[in-house]
Design a protein around this motif. Structure first.
Motif, short mmCIF file in Angstrom:
data_model
loop_
_atom_site.label_atom_id
_atom_site.label_comp_id
_atom_site.label_asym_id
_atom_site.label_seq_id
_atom_site.Cartn_x
_atom_site.Cartn_y
_atom_site.Cartn_z
N CYS A 153 -3.83 6.11 2.62
CA CYS A 153 -4.30 6.21 1.22
C CYS A 153 -5.08 7.50 1.00
CB CYS A 153 -5.14 4.99 0.85
SG CYS A 153 -4.13 3.50 0.74
N GLU A 154 -5.88 7.89 1.97
CA GLU A 154 -6.62 9.14 1.80
C GLU A 154 -5.66 10.33 1.75
OE1 GLU A 154 -10.93 7.78 3.68
OE2 GLU A 154 -9.66 9.11 4.85
N ASP A 155 -4.63 10.32 2.60
CA ASP A 155 -3.65 11.41 2.58
C ASP A 155 -2.97 11.50 1.21
OD1 ASP A 155 -4.27 12.04 5.13
OD2 ASP A 155 -2.49 11.13 6.05
N ALA A 156 -2.74 10.35 0.61
CA ALA A 156 -2.07 10.32 -0.71
C ALA A 156 -3.07 10.46 -1.85
CB ALA A 156 -1.29 9.01 -0.85
N ASP A 157 -4.35 10.60 -1.51
CA ASP A 157 -5.41 10.71 -2.53
C ASP A 157 -5.46 9.47 -3.43
OD1 ASP A 157 -7.53 12.07 -3.40
OD2 ASP A 157 -6.45 13.39 -4.78
N VAL A 158 -5.24 8.32 -2.81
CA VAL A 158 -5.24 7.06 -3.56
C VAL A 158 -6.54 6.30 -3.26
CG1 VAL A 158 -4.19 4.74 -3.48
CG2 VAL A 158 -2.76 6.74 -3.81
N PRO A 159 -7.39 6.07 -4.30
CA PRO A 159 -8.61 5.29 -4.07
C PRO A 159 -8.27 3.87 -3.62
CG PRO A 159 -8.65 6.35 -6.24
CD PRO A 159 -7.25 6.51 -5.70
N LEU A 186 0.84 -1.21 0.00
CA LEU A 186 0.00 0.00 0.00
C LEU A 186 0.87 1.25 0.00
CD1 LEU A 186 -2.83 -1.16 2.43
CD2 LEU A 186 -2.98 -0.85 -0.05
N ARG A 187 2.00 1.16 0.70
CA ARG A 187 2.92 2.31 0.72
C ARG A 187 3.44 2.58 -0.70
NH1 ARG A 187 4.31 4.86 4.97
NH2 ARG A 187 3.68 3.31 6.48
N ALA A 188 3.80 1.52 -1.38
CA ALA A 188 4.31 1.66 -2.76
C ALA A 188 3.23 2.30 -3.65
CB ALA A 188 4.71 0.29 -3.31
N ALA A 189 1.97 1.88 -3.45
CA ALA A 189 0.87 2.46 -4.25
C ALA A 189 0.72 3.95 -3.93
CB ALA A 189 -0.43 1.72 -3.94
N CYS A 190 0.83 4.29 -2.66
CA CYS A 190 0.68 5.70 -2.27
C CYS A 190 1.81 6.55 -2.86
CB CYS A 190 0.65 5.83 -0.75
SG CYS A 190 -0.90 5.22 -0.05
N GLU A 191 3.02 6.02 -2.82
CA GLU A 191 4.16 6.79 -3.35
C GLU A 191 3.98 7.11 -4.83
OE1 GLU A 191 7.45 4.31 -2.30
OE2 GLU A 191 7.31 4.94 -0.17
N ARG A 192 3.29 6.21 -5.55
CA ARG A 192 3.12 6.40 -6.99
C ARG A 192 1.73 6.85 -7.39
NH1 ARG A 192 6.51 2.62 -5.64
NH2 ARG A 192 8.46 2.35 -6.75
N GLY A 193 0.87 7.07 -6.40
CA GLY A 193 -0.50 7.52 -6.69
C GLY A 193 -1.33 6.50 -7.44
N LEU A 194 -1.14 5.20 -7.13
CA LEU A 194 -1.85 4.14 -7.87
C LEU A 194 -3.09 3.66 -7.12
CD1 LEU A 194 1.20 1.91 -8.91
CD2 LEU A 194 -0.02 3.61 -10.30
N PRO A 195 -4.27 3.76 -7.72
CA PRO A 195 -5.48 3.20 -7.10
C PRO A 195 -5.33 1.70 -6.87
CG PRO A 195 -6.03 4.53 -9.03
CD PRO A 195 -4.54 4.38 -9.02
N VAL A 196 -5.94 1.22 -5.79
CA VAL A 196 -5.78 -0.19 -5.41
C VAL A 196 -7.14 -0.83 -5.17
CG1 VAL A 196 -4.81 -1.77 -3.68
CG2 VAL A 196 -3.60 0.35 -4.23
#
Ligand SMILES: NC(=O)c1ccc[n+]([C@@H]2O[C@H](COP(=O)([O-])OP(=O)(O)OC[C@H]3O[C@@H](n4cnc5c(N)ncnc54)[C@H](O)[C@@H]3O)[C@@H](O)[C@H]2O)c1
Length: 348
Positions: free
Chosen positions: A114-120, A84-94
């Motif tokens: 995820c919300e802080d990173a704006d990642v769905p 999830l951290r990797a997804a947040c760093e790259r802005g990737l929805p999961v």
């Protein structure tokens, strides 16, 4: 986004194989790579679903791949933080399989991250996408049997945890039934009735013949806001190998009942002599409803549709699990809302 979503499938075990089938069949999803530490799993996916670049870790995949749009995580529920951290760093929805984590506070932390990173972050609650679920909700919405007041949810299964092709980690985990299976049922109760639970009295235990280290049996009485009462009994170590399922709801003017977790929905108004079957479309189990879940994920990314099964919503179902664990451990009635509130405070 108009082009197909370039998606990496992470985890190719029992569940990941259904994901591979469903993702390859979805025209608006382009599976661009597989990730699994097990080489045999990568080779099997290549042979069964079509060859794709394979990686033994998500980090490795993300270091090499270009133009990734989203991730589907079908990995075991422990150890998802790095993914999830990797997804947040790259802005990737999961789109992540249930349960989001095996700890409510940890799950709440993932949601905040995820919300802080704006990642769905969507959770794989496929049972919401069954036609039987939709039709059950329609019966209530159309007032066919009146307003639901109490329900009995029974799920009885002989789950051989050593059977080839089935995941192994539940054999040794704590509270396997609650985290792995009841989570689906608790989510359905919230989803179908559209109300939140207030309290629970629960007893979780293992029958003498259980092959699991943690409890496989759960008996729980939930009181929902508005007065609805739900009597839940689930087991993975039933005394008989033939499965038993019944989800019956008594409402002000009749009942709705379901005899199979994937279908067989019937209803009757109070004075009707026989139950009336509800016609349901054909269904391929684990596939049709997972395809519906995937389409909802794609629609949220491509058509700006609202995100369904959000991880924030999932926290309320995980709070039911956590409340059951505390209720059973302490032999007391537990306030589900307080449990959720505590977890949110801990991560604020
Ligand atoms: N929604 C449903 O109906 C449903 C049904 C079954 C399982 N599940 C869920 O799916 C998830 C996976 O369960 P499963 O039955 O497939 O388990 P499994 O043990 O059969 O498969 C997990 C796979 O993930 C791989 N893996 C482990 N760590 C990894 C990592 N860091 N990166 C990439 N791959 C990794 C393993 O090698 C294995 O191939 C769980 O959360 C489970 O609860 C959901």
């Amino acid at each position: 986004m108009n082009a197909p979503i370039r998606t990496v499938l992470v985890g190719l075990g029992a569940r990941g194989r259904y994901w591979a089938q469903v993702m390859h069949a979805e025209p608006r999803c382009d599976v661009i790579a597989y990730v699994d530490p097990a080489r045999e799993a990568l080779e099997r996916a290549d042979a069964t679903f079509g060859a794709r670049p394979g990686f033994t870790s998500l980090d490795q995949a993300l270091a090499v791949l270009e133009g990734v749009d989203a991730l589907v995580l079908a990995t075991p529920p422990s150890g998802r933080e790095a993914q999830l951290r990797a997804a947040c760093e790259r802005g990737l929805p999961v789109l992540v399989e249930k349960p989001l984590a095996l700890d409510l506070v940890e799950a709440a932390r993932f949601v905040a991250m995820c919300e802080d990173a704006d990642v769905p972050l969507m959770v794989g609650l496929n049972f919401r996408y069954l036609a039987v679920t939709t039709e059950r909700m329609r019966l209530y919405r159309d007032g066919v049997v009146g307003r639901p007041e109490f329900t009995r949810f029974t799920y009885e299964r002989w789950r051989d945890g050593h059977r080839p092709g089935i995941n192994r980690y539940p054999l040794t985990m704590e509270h396997p039934m609650l985290w792995e299976q009841s989570i689906h049922h608790f989510d359905l109760l919230r989803f179908v009735y559209g109300v939140e639970p207030r309290t629970v009295a629960c007893h979780a235990w293992n029958p003498s013949w259980s092959m699991y280290a943690g409890e496989t049996n759960v008996a729980a009485l939930f009181a929902f806001e508005g007065g609805l009462l739900a009597n839940y009994q689930g087991t993975w170590q039933s005394g008989w190998s033939a499965p038993g399922f019944e989800w019956r709801t008594d409402a002000t003017a009749g009942i709705v009942t379901q005899f199979d977790q994937f279908g067989d929905l019937r209803f009757a108004r109070r004075d009707e002599a026989e139950l009336i079957s509800v016609e349901l479309p054909p269904h391929e189990i684990w596939v049709t409803e997972t395809a519906g879940l995937l389409r909802a994920f794609v629609a949220s990314l491509c058509d700006a549709a609202p995100l369904e099964c959000s991880a924030r919503d999932h926290l309320s179902s995980l709070a039911m699990v956590e409340a059951c664990i505390r209720s059973s451990r302490d032999r007391r009635v537990v306030d589900v809302h307080e449990v959720l509130h505590e977890a949110l405070e801990a991560t604020a």
